[in-house]
Motif scaffolding. Sequence first.
Motif, PDB file in Angstrom:
ATOM      1  N   LEU A 192      70.623  10.867 -48.980  1.00 53.99           N
ATOM      2  CA  LEU A 192      71.373  11.609 -47.961  1.00 53.99           C
ATOM      3  C   LEU A 192      70.991  13.086 -47.969  1.00 53.99           C
ATOM      4  CD1 LEU A 192      74.918  10.007 -48.305  1.00 53.99           C
ATOM      5  CD2 LEU A 192      73.430   9.898 -46.297  1.00 53.99           C
ATOM      6  N   MET A 193      70.820  13.650 -49.153  1.00 56.76           N
ATOM      7  CA  MET A 193      70.439  15.063 -49.258  1.00 56.76           C
ATOM      8  C   MET A 193      69.043  15.293 -48.680  1.00 56.76           C
ATOM      9  SD  MET A 193      72.036  15.896 -53.035  1.00 56.76           S
ATOM     10  CE  MET A 193      71.591  17.643 -53.047  1.00 56.76           C
ATOM     11  N   VAL A 194      68.142  14.336 -48.915  1.00 55.85           N
ATOM     12  CA  VAL A 194      66.813  14.440 -48.311  1.00 55.85           C
ATOM     13  C   VAL A 194      66.923  14.383 -46.793  1.00 55.85           C
ATOM     14  CG1 VAL A 194      64.586  13.266 -48.024  1.00 55.85           C
ATOM     15  CG2 VAL A 194      65.601  13.484 -50.303  1.00 55.85           C
ATOM     16  N   ALA A 195      67.710  13.443 -46.284  1.00 56.74           N
ATOM     17  CA  ALA A 195      67.869  13.296 -44.831  1.00 56.74           C
ATOM     18  C   ALA A 195      68.433  14.555 -44.189  1.00 56.74           C
ATOM     19  CB  ALA A 195      68.772  12.100 -44.528  1.00 56.74           C
ATOM     20  N   GLU A 196      69.249  15.296 -44.936  1.00 54.26           N
ATOM     21  CA  GLU A 196      69.845  16.524 -44.411  1.00 54.26           C
ATOM     22  C   GLU A 196      68.958  17.744 -44.631  1.00 54.26           C
ATOM     23  OE1 GLU A 196      72.665  16.948 -42.609  1.00 54.26           O
ATOM     24  OE2 GLU A 196      72.634  14.748 -42.508  1.00 54.26           O
ATOM     25  N   GLY A 197      67.752  17.537 -45.157  1.00 51.50           N
ATOM     26  CA  GLY A 197      66.797  18.622 -45.284  1.00 51.50           C
ATOM     27  C   GLY A 197      66.977  19.512 -46.493  1.00 51.50           C
ATOM     28  N   LEU A 198      67.671  19.029 -47.519  1.00 53.02           N
ATOM     29  CA  LEU A 198      67.904  19.858 -48.703  1.00 53.02           C
ATOM     30  C   LEU A 198      66.754  19.817 -49.697  1.00 53.02           C
ATOM     31  CD1 LEU A 198      71.697  19.209 -49.390  1.00 53.02           C
ATOM     32  CD2 LEU A 198      70.623  21.236 -48.410  1.00 53.02           C
ATOM     33  N   GLY A 199      65.831  18.883 -49.540  1.00 49.58           N
ATOM     34  CA  GLY A 199      64.720  18.815 -50.477  1.00 49.58           C
ATOM     35  C   GLY A 199      64.093  17.436 -50.484  1.00 49.58           C
ATOM     36  N   VAL A 200      63.378  17.123 -51.571  1.00 48.56           N
ATOM     37  CA  VAL A 200      62.724  15.822 -51.736  1.00 48.56           C
ATOM     38  C   VAL A 200      63.198  15.225 -53.056  1.00 48.56           C
ATOM     39  CG1 VAL A 200      60.724  16.640 -50.453  1.00 48.56           C
ATOM     40  CG2 VAL A 200      60.689  16.755 -52.950  1.00 48.56           C
ATOM     41  N   THR A 201      63.027  13.927 -53.205  1.00 47.35           N
ATOM     42  CA  THR A 201      63.423  13.289 -54.450  1.00 47.35           C
ATOM     43  C   THR A 201      62.430  12.190 -54.804  1.00 47.35           C
ATOM     44  OG1 THR A 201      65.305  12.341 -55.658  1.00 47.35           O
ATOM     45  CG2 THR A 201      64.923  11.506 -53.437  1.00 47.35           C
ATOM     46  N   VAL A 202      62.474  11.743 -56.037  1.00 40.73           N
ATOM     47  CA  VAL A 202      61.590  10.679 -56.516  1.00 40.73           C
ATOM     48  C   VAL A 202      62.447   9.461 -56.842  1.00 40.73           C
ATOM     49  CG1 VAL A 202      59.956   9.973 -58.302  1.00 40.73           C
ATOM     50  CG2 VAL A 202      59.896  12.314 -57.411  1.00 40.73           C
ATOM     51  N   LEU A 203      62.107   8.330 -56.218  1.00 41.94           N
ATOM     52  CA  LEU A 203      62.866   7.097 -56.387  1.00 41.94           C
ATOM     53  C   LEU A 203      61.896   5.915 -56.455  1.00 41.94           C
ATOM     54  CD1 LEU A 203      65.643   7.695 -53.698  1.00 41.94           C
ATOM     55  CD2 LEU A 203      65.951   7.798 -56.174  1.00 41.94           C
ATOM     56  N   PRO A 204      62.346   4.776 -56.934  1.00 41.44           N
ATOM     57  CA  PRO A 204      61.512   3.580 -56.837  1.00 41.44           C
ATOM     58  C   PRO A 204      61.309   3.211 -55.368  1.00 41.44           C
ATOM     59  CG  PRO A 204      63.353   3.258 -58.362  1.00 41.44           C
ATOM     60  CD  PRO A 204      63.614   4.519 -57.633  1.00 41.44           C
TER      61      PRO A 204
END
Length: 302
Positions: free
Chosen positions: A231-243
Amino acid sequence: MRIEQLEYIAAVTRLGSLRGAAEELHLSQPALSETVRNLERELGVELLERKRSGAKISDEGRELLPHIAGVIEAVDRLRDAAGDQHRVSRMVRLGTVNTATVPLLIPVIRAFRATHPVTQVEVVGAQQGDIHRALLEGSLDLGLVNYLRGDDLPPDFETTELLRGRPVVCVRPDSPLAARSSVGAEDLLGEGEPLIVMRAGYVMHRYIHRLLDGRAPSFSYSTDGAEMGKLMVAEGLGVTVLPDFSVIGDPLERGGAITHRPLVGADTDVLLVIQRRRTASVPRAVRDLHRLFLRGARATAP
């Protein structure tokens, strides 16, 4: 004292060896032996005679066998009675670390509801350690947790692999990183976009620490679970690493709010497994939900 400890003693007595009982109970022999020793310490009695040739019930243990059998029979009657009373309605409790909650769990819950219309499912988001404690205590029936390839699996649980994937970088489609064919660790350390990391206690937090070799990004957020991270990525707050299995098929990805790119140096697999406490009796609703997760995983696998 737990009922399965008594069931283990009964199995050793019936089969005449720790090895035979461990094989029947699908336990490692050291795990079975340690469980019996814990019961012996609690009772202050040596229940087994241990020799090079094997183990058998001790004289003191044989005197306690009628009481052990009585407790097991009473618990069986209680389970049967509870099964009759809850044939119409029951609660199944599931703990999850959230990494694949939406792509996997929601379709499974929908399928379970179709076959168990009055059985409630309580979904509890928690870290892996909390899920393990709750499974052992009996306050959870099933747990969805992550491991990295090569991690040791705890012997107290029956563990079944559901999904296996590679770490990817989850970004917005309009992110500069989305224009690349792959993303490296150095890109996550730069000043371009903040890095959204899972809190300590999550497998992906451990993975990021290893990937970045202990280096800290210029700015980062910390959050609980993959769902909030996406959700934070979708709102433009940054990027994340996930499987990858946490991103592929997610409603945000299907709707075009997030996408993913391969991660350079992602040389390990991330596993999503389902676990339950080793016990001689598993309620039917729990078995059915477990089976639906296996079926759902086959349909969800990237």
